[in-house]
Scaffold this active site. Structure first.
Site, PDB file in Angstrom:
ATOM      1  N   ASP A   1      52.795  52.596  30.471  1.00 28.63           N
ATOM      2  CA  ASP A   1      52.809  52.006  31.681  1.00 28.63           C
ATOM      3  C   ASP A   1      53.408  53.021  32.252  1.00 28.63           C
TER       4      ASP A   1
ATOM      5  N   THR B   1      51.197  47.332  39.706  1.00 24.81           N
ATOM      6  CA  THR B   1      50.791  48.643  38.670  1.00 24.81           C
ATOM      7  C   THR B   1      50.692  49.274  40.111  1.00 24.81           C
TER       8      THR B   1
ATOM      9  N   THR C   1      40.812  54.773  47.267  1.00 28.01           N
ATOM     10  CA  THR C   1      39.383  53.925  47.687  1.00 28.01           C
ATOM     11  C   THR C   1      38.923  54.134  49.298  1.00 28.01           C
ATOM     12  N   ASP C   2      37.480  53.697  49.012  1.00 28.83           N
ATOM     13  CA  ASP C   2      36.796  53.772  50.717  1.00 28.83           C
ATOM     14  C   ASP C   2      37.389  52.394  51.011  1.00 28.83           C
ATOM     15  N   GLU C   3      37.741  50.601  50.304  1.00 31.92           N
ATOM     16  CA  GLU C   3      38.135  50.061  50.329  1.00 31.92           C
ATOM     17  C   GLU C   3      38.975  49.474  51.403  1.00 31.92           C
TER      18      GLU C   3
ATOM     19  N   TYR D   1      42.964  43.880  45.924  1.00 33.23           N
ATOM     20  CA  TYR D   1      43.130  45.371  45.250  1.00 33.23           C
ATOM     21  C   TYR D   1      43.058  46.838  46.191  1.00 33.23           C
TER      22      TYR D   1
ATOM     23  N   LYS E   1      46.436  49.194  47.016  1.00 35.56           N
ATOM     24  CA  LYS E   1      45.510  50.813  47.240  1.00 35.56           C
ATOM     25  C   LYS E   1      45.949  51.804  48.291  1.00 35.56           C
TER      26      LYS E   1
ATOM     27  N   ASN F   1      31.912  53.703  45.790  1.00 36.53           N
ATOM     28  CA  ASN F   1      31.335  53.397  44.665  1.00 36.53           C
ATOM     29  C   ASN F   1      30.769  54.500  43.324  1.00 36.53           C
TER      30      ASN F   1
ATOM     31  N   PRO G   1      24.131  37.647  38.303  1.00 34.05           N
ATOM     32  CA  PRO G   1      24.617  36.846  39.235  1.00 34.05           C
ATOM     33  C   PRO G   1      24.570  37.816  41.142  1.00 34.05           C
TER      34      PRO G   1
ATOM     35  N   ARG H   1      31.558  36.306  46.874  1.00 30.44           N
ATOM     36  CA  ARG H   1      32.764  37.355  46.783  1.00 30.44           C
ATOM     37  C   ARG H   1      33.348  36.077  48.110  1.00 30.44           C
TER      38      ARG H   1
ATOM     39  N   GLY I   1      35.871  36.489  50.771  1.00 29.52           N
ATOM     40  CA  GLY I   1      36.269  38.216  52.197  1.00 29.52           C
ATOM     41  C   GLY I   1      35.700  39.329  51.762  1.00 29.52           C
TER      42      GLY I   1
HETATM   43  P1  NAD Z   1      39.749  51.387  35.474  1.00 30.77           P
HETATM   44  O1  NAD Z   1      39.460  50.558  35.283  1.00 30.77           O
HETATM   45  O2  NAD Z   1      37.796  52.475  34.779  1.00 30.77           O
HETATM   46  O3  NAD Z   1      40.709  52.423  34.715  1.00 30.77           O
HETATM   47  C1  NAD Z   1      41.912  52.034  34.798  1.00 30.77           C
HETATM   48  C2  NAD Z   1      42.826  53.135  33.796  1.00 30.77           C
HETATM   49  O4  NAD Z   1      43.821  52.813  34.596  1.00 30.77           O
HETATM   50  C3  NAD Z   1      42.077  51.814  32.769  1.00 30.77           C
HETATM   51  O5  NAD Z   1      42.048  52.862  31.276  1.00 30.77           O
HETATM   52  C4  NAD Z   1      43.741  51.036  33.058  1.00 30.77           C
HETATM   53  O6  NAD Z   1      44.199  51.179  31.092  1.00 30.77           O
HETATM   54  C5  NAD Z   1      44.434  52.503  32.663  1.00 30.77           C
HETATM   55  N1  NAD Z   1      45.568  51.388  33.512  1.00 30.77           N
HETATM   56  C6  NAD Z   1      46.153  50.283  34.261  1.00 30.77           C
HETATM   57  N2  NAD Z   1      47.372  49.633  34.691  1.00 30.77           N
HETATM   58  C7  NAD Z   1      47.660  50.922  33.953  1.00 30.77           C
HETATM   59  C8  NAD Z   1      49.525  50.906  33.953  1.00 30.77           C
HETATM   60  N3  NAD Z   1      50.222  49.983  34.545  1.00 30.77           N
HETATM   61  N4  NAD Z   1      50.516  52.131  33.944  1.00 30.77           N
HETATM   62  C9  NAD Z   1      49.231  52.699  32.784  1.00 30.77           C
HETATM   63  N5  NAD Z   1      48.001  52.773  32.902  1.00 30.77           N
HETATM   64  C10 NAD Z   1      47.291  51.232  33.584  1.00 30.77           C
HETATM   65  O7  NAD Z   1      39.236  52.461  36.965  1.00 30.77           O
HETATM   66  P2  NAD Z   1      38.634  53.308  37.124  1.00 30.77           P
HETATM   67  O8  NAD Z   1      37.200  52.644  37.716  1.00 30.77           O
HETATM   68  O9  NAD Z   1      38.287  54.680  36.689  1.00 30.77           O
HETATM   69  O10 NAD Z   1      39.027  53.548  38.688  1.00 30.77           O
HETATM   70  C11 NAD Z   1      40.109  54.909  38.735  1.00 30.77           C
HETATM   71  C12 NAD Z   1      40.856  54.838  39.896  1.00 30.77           C
HETATM   72  O11 NAD Z   1      39.361  55.123  40.616  1.00 30.77           O
HETATM   73  C13 NAD Z   1      41.393  53.115  40.875  1.00 30.77           C
HETATM   74  O12 NAD Z   1      42.650  53.812  40.850  1.00 30.77           O
HETATM   75  C14 NAD Z   1      41.152  53.128  41.121  1.00 30.77           C
HETATM   76  O13 NAD Z   1      41.816  52.468  42.459  1.00 30.77           O
HETATM   77  C15 NAD Z   1      40.182  54.446  42.015  1.00 30.77           C
HETATM   78  N6  NAD Z   1      38.748  54.460  42.365  1.00 30.77           N
HETATM   79  C16 NAD Z   1      37.610  53.719  41.408  1.00 30.77           C
HETATM   80  C17 NAD Z   1      36.314  53.581  42.534  1.00 30.77           C
HETATM   81  C18 NAD Z   1      35.040  52.989  41.294  1.00 30.77           C
HETATM   82  O14 NAD Z   1      34.334  52.806  42.020  1.00 30.77           O
HETATM   83  N7  NAD Z   1      35.144  52.851  40.119  1.00 30.77           N
HETATM   84  C19 NAD Z   1      35.785  54.061  43.855  1.00 30.77           C
HETATM   85  C20 NAD Z   1      37.020  54.368  44.290  1.00 30.77           C
HETATM   86  C21 NAD Z   1      37.933  54.865  43.798  1.00 30.77           C
HETATM   87  O1  DAU Z   2      34.101  51.477  46.998  1.00 28.50           O
HETATM   88  C1  DAU Z   2      35.281  51.703  45.989  1.00 28.50           C
HETATM   89  C2  DAU Z   2      35.476  50.812  45.138  1.00 28.50           C
HETATM   90  O2  DAU Z   2      33.956  50.158  44.049  1.00 28.50           O
HETATM   91  C3  DAU Z   2      36.558  50.377  44.466  1.00 28.50           C
HETATM   92  O3  DAU Z   2      37.496  50.876  44.931  1.00 28.50           O
HETATM   93  C4  DAU Z   2      36.365  49.206  42.838  1.00 28.50           C
HETATM   94  O4  DAU Z   2      37.885  49.943  42.513  1.00 28.50           O
HETATM   95  C5  DAU Z   2      34.873  49.466  42.671  1.00 28.50           C
HETATM   96  O5  DAU Z   2      34.826  48.286  41.819  1.00 28.50           O
HETATM   97  C6  DAU Z   2      34.351  49.591  43.204  1.00 28.50           C
HETATM   98  O6  DAU Z   2      34.476  48.152  43.903  1.00 28.50           O
HETATM   99  P1  DAU Z   2      33.182  46.707  44.354  1.00 28.50           P
HETATM  100  O7  DAU Z   2      33.683  45.594  45.259  1.00 28.50           O
HETATM  101  O8  DAU Z   2      32.423  47.548  45.471  1.00 28.50           O
HETATM  102  O9  DAU Z   2      32.496  47.143  43.638  1.00 28.50           O
HETATM  103  P2  DAU Z   2      31.633  45.920  42.149  1.00 28.50           P
HETATM  104  O10 DAU Z   2      31.153  46.563  41.548  1.00 28.50           O
HETATM  105  O11 DAU Z   2      32.581  44.949  42.372  1.00 28.50           O
HETATM  106  O12 DAU Z   2      30.840  45.454  43.470  1.00 28.50           O
HETATM  107  C7  DAU Z   2      29.574  45.842  44.359  1.00 28.50           C
HETATM  108  C8  DAU Z   2      28.600  45.102  45.204  1.00 28.50           C
HETATM  109  O13 DAU Z   2      28.024  43.859  43.936  1.00 28.50           O
HETATM  110  C9  DAU Z   2      29.440  44.426  46.516  1.00 28.50           C
HETATM  111  O14 DAU Z   2      28.793  43.786  46.945  1.00 28.50           O
HETATM  112  C10 DAU Z   2      29.840  42.709  45.041  1.00 28.50           C
HETATM  113  C11 DAU Z   2      28.575  42.997  44.601  1.00 28.50           C
HETATM  114  N1  DAU Z   2      28.481  42.027  42.901  1.00 28.50           N
HETATM  115  C12 DAU Z   2      29.559  42.413  41.949  1.00 28.50           C
HETATM  116  C13 DAU Z   2      29.350  42.123  41.142  1.00 28.50           C
HETATM  117  C14 DAU Z   2      30.120  42.703  39.984  1.00 28.50           C
HETATM  118  C15 DAU Z   2      27.296  41.245  42.397  1.00 28.50           C
HETATM  119  O15 DAU Z   2      26.555  40.615  43.842  1.00 28.50           O
HETATM  120  N2  DAU Z   2      27.791  40.396  41.907  1.00 28.50           N
HETATM  121  C16 DAU Z   2      28.246  41.058  40.895  1.00 28.50           C
HETATM  122  O16 DAU Z   2      28.638  40.117  39.640  1.00 28.50           O
END
Ligand code: NAD
Ligand code: DAU
Length: 336
Positions: free
Chosen positions: A64, A103, A131-133, A155, A159, A184, A210, A278, A280
């Site tokens: 962790d 975390t 993240t851009d969020e 979330y 970040k 994303n 959905p 969703r 917010g």
């Molecule tokens: P993910 O959820 O697929 O993976 C997260 C990983 O972190 C997992 O392997 C999990 O086991 C590990 N983890 C969680 N809590 C932990 C802890 N306490 N200690 C050690 N390990 C832990 O996420 P992802 O989509 O691969 O995202 C990776 C990073 O990129 C994150 O920081 C996320 O905020 C950022 N990010 C993701 C996206 C996206 O679109 N997926 C976009 C922008 C930024």
């Molecule tokens: O922008 C970067 C972010 O992108 C990362 O920081 C996050 O970790 C990553 O999860 C992602 O966040 P989003 O909320 O944009 O991704 P998600 O795939 O959950 O949703 C993408 C869009 O689709 C969003 O507008 C919500 C919508 N959505 C999502 C799900 C899961 C739906 O309409 N239906 C769904 O079931």
């Protein structure tokens, strides 16, 4: 040549595992050794690291990032940290933010404390993958890195907090912190709770998908290859204390994206269920990537149509990867 020893947190997740597979793969940089520190939460999957398991420069430690003793020992043995570990799903953070703060904020602080002890001023590199969020929703135009942070979801707030704490360690202590903020991501090995993998896997099973609200929310899609390219530019050539946006250059409304997914999976609009929005829900994200482009030469290379087709094919051909994950993924859905 001495090897660069990189500690990759969250390296068993979607993006972290792609980063590790890329760096230790045939086209990765020479002389890199990687230890993955991952708690293996529901989102962490050791199978994602199978292709590099036999690499002599690879090690996986289950642990962790909030565990100060484990982190201290590992940081002492490494030159650089690339910090991916996080709770990453917005819908889960709406159900409860505590694990996200623990975390994403607490874990980052533990890593920074250890980096200060073992790397300190001017040594080591700490890449905070963000993240851009963190900027919040933007109706038109794109955010530069200087835009004030205005996160909407728990979330995104966690970040944003982690980014600020990390940057404060640069300003106060001179720690070499570099922050990346990407849009994303999409690609293979994406846990099937996020829109693209959730919709592909449900459509392949002949189920409905959905779509939240009116489906007109806009996201900018970035292929994981391009995200890894951007992180590597920042790790190797970026400047300490700087933030770099990383975008994909393909902005789509969710409806436009779903239309492409339906076509790729051989389904029609009757498979789409419009469901409650969703809470917010950010309308649009868009990052201005001029800084990383001009300063580090970043350019997204993966054409979206090709990347999406490859992603759909991967899910078609790797049911054994995602079928066992369905139950955990649906939990993410249930919390909306
Ligand atoms: P993910 O959820 O697929 O993976 C997260 C990983 O972190 C997992 O392997 C999990 O086991 C590990 N983890 C969680 N809590 C932990 C802890 N306490 N200690 C050690 N390990 C832990 O996420 P992802 O989509 O691969 O995202 C990776 C990073 O990129 C994150 O920081 C996320 O905020 C950022 N990010 C993701 C996206 C996206 O679109 N997926 C976009 C922008 C930024
Ligand atoms: O922008 C970067 C972010 O992108 C990362 O920081 C996050 O970790 C990553 O999860 C992602 O966040 P989003 O909320 O944009 O991704 P998600 O795939 O959950 O949703 C993408 C869009 O689709 C969003 O507008 C919500 C919508 N959505 C999502 C799900 C899961 C739906 O309409 N239906 C769904 O079931």
């Amino acid at each position: 040549m001495t090897a660069t020893r990189i500690l990759v947190t969250g390296g068993a997740g979607f993006i972290g595992s792609h980063y590790v597979r890329t760096l230790l793969g045939p086209h990765g940089p020479a002389g890199v050794r990687i230890t993955v520190l991952d708690k293996l939460t529901y989102a962490g999957n050791p199978a994602n690291l199978d292709p590099v398991r036999a690499h002599p420069g690879f090690r996986l430690v289950q642990g962790d990032v909030c565990d100060a003793a484990v982190v201290d020992r590992l940081v002492a043995e490494h030159d650089q940290i690339v910090h991916f570990a996080a709770e990453s799903h917005v819908d889960r953070s709406i159900l409860g933010g505590a694990e996200f703060v623990r975390t994403n904020v607490g874990g980052t602080q533990v890593l920074l404390d250890a980096a200060l002890r073992h790397h300190g001023r001017g040594r080591g590199v700490f890449v905070q993958v963000s993240t851009d969020e963190v900027y919040g929703s933007i109706p038109y135009g794109s955010w530069p890195e200087t835009h004030p942070l205005s996160p909407s979801s728990p979330y995104a707030a966690s970040k944003a907090a982690a980014d600020l704490v990390a940057l404060a360690h640069h300003r106060t202590h001179g720690l070499d912190v570099r922050v990346t903020r990407c849009s994303n991501n999409y690609g293979h090995h994406h846990f099937p709770e996020k829109l693209i993998p959730l919709f592909i896997t449900r459509l392949l099973e002949g189920r409905t998908v959905p779509l939240y609200g009116d489906g007109l929310n806009v996201r900018d899609w970035l292929h994981i290859d391009d995200h890894v390219q951007g992180i590597e530019l920042v790790r190797t050539k970026g400047r300490p204390g700087e933030v770099y946006n990383i975008g994909g250059g393909t902005e789509l409304t969710n409806r436009e994206l779903v239309s492409l997914l339906l076509e790729a999976c051989g389904a029609g609009w009757e498979s789409v269920e419009y469901v409650a929005d969703r809470k917010g829900h950010d309308r649009r994200y868009s990052v201005d990537c001029a800084k990383i482009t001009l300063e580090l030469g970043y350019e997204p290379r993966k054409d979206f149509a090709t990347g999406l087709a490859e992603t759909v094919s991967w899910y078609r051909e790797n049911r054994d990867w995602w079928e066992p994950l369905r139950q955990r993924a649906e939990l993410g859905q249930a919390v909306r």
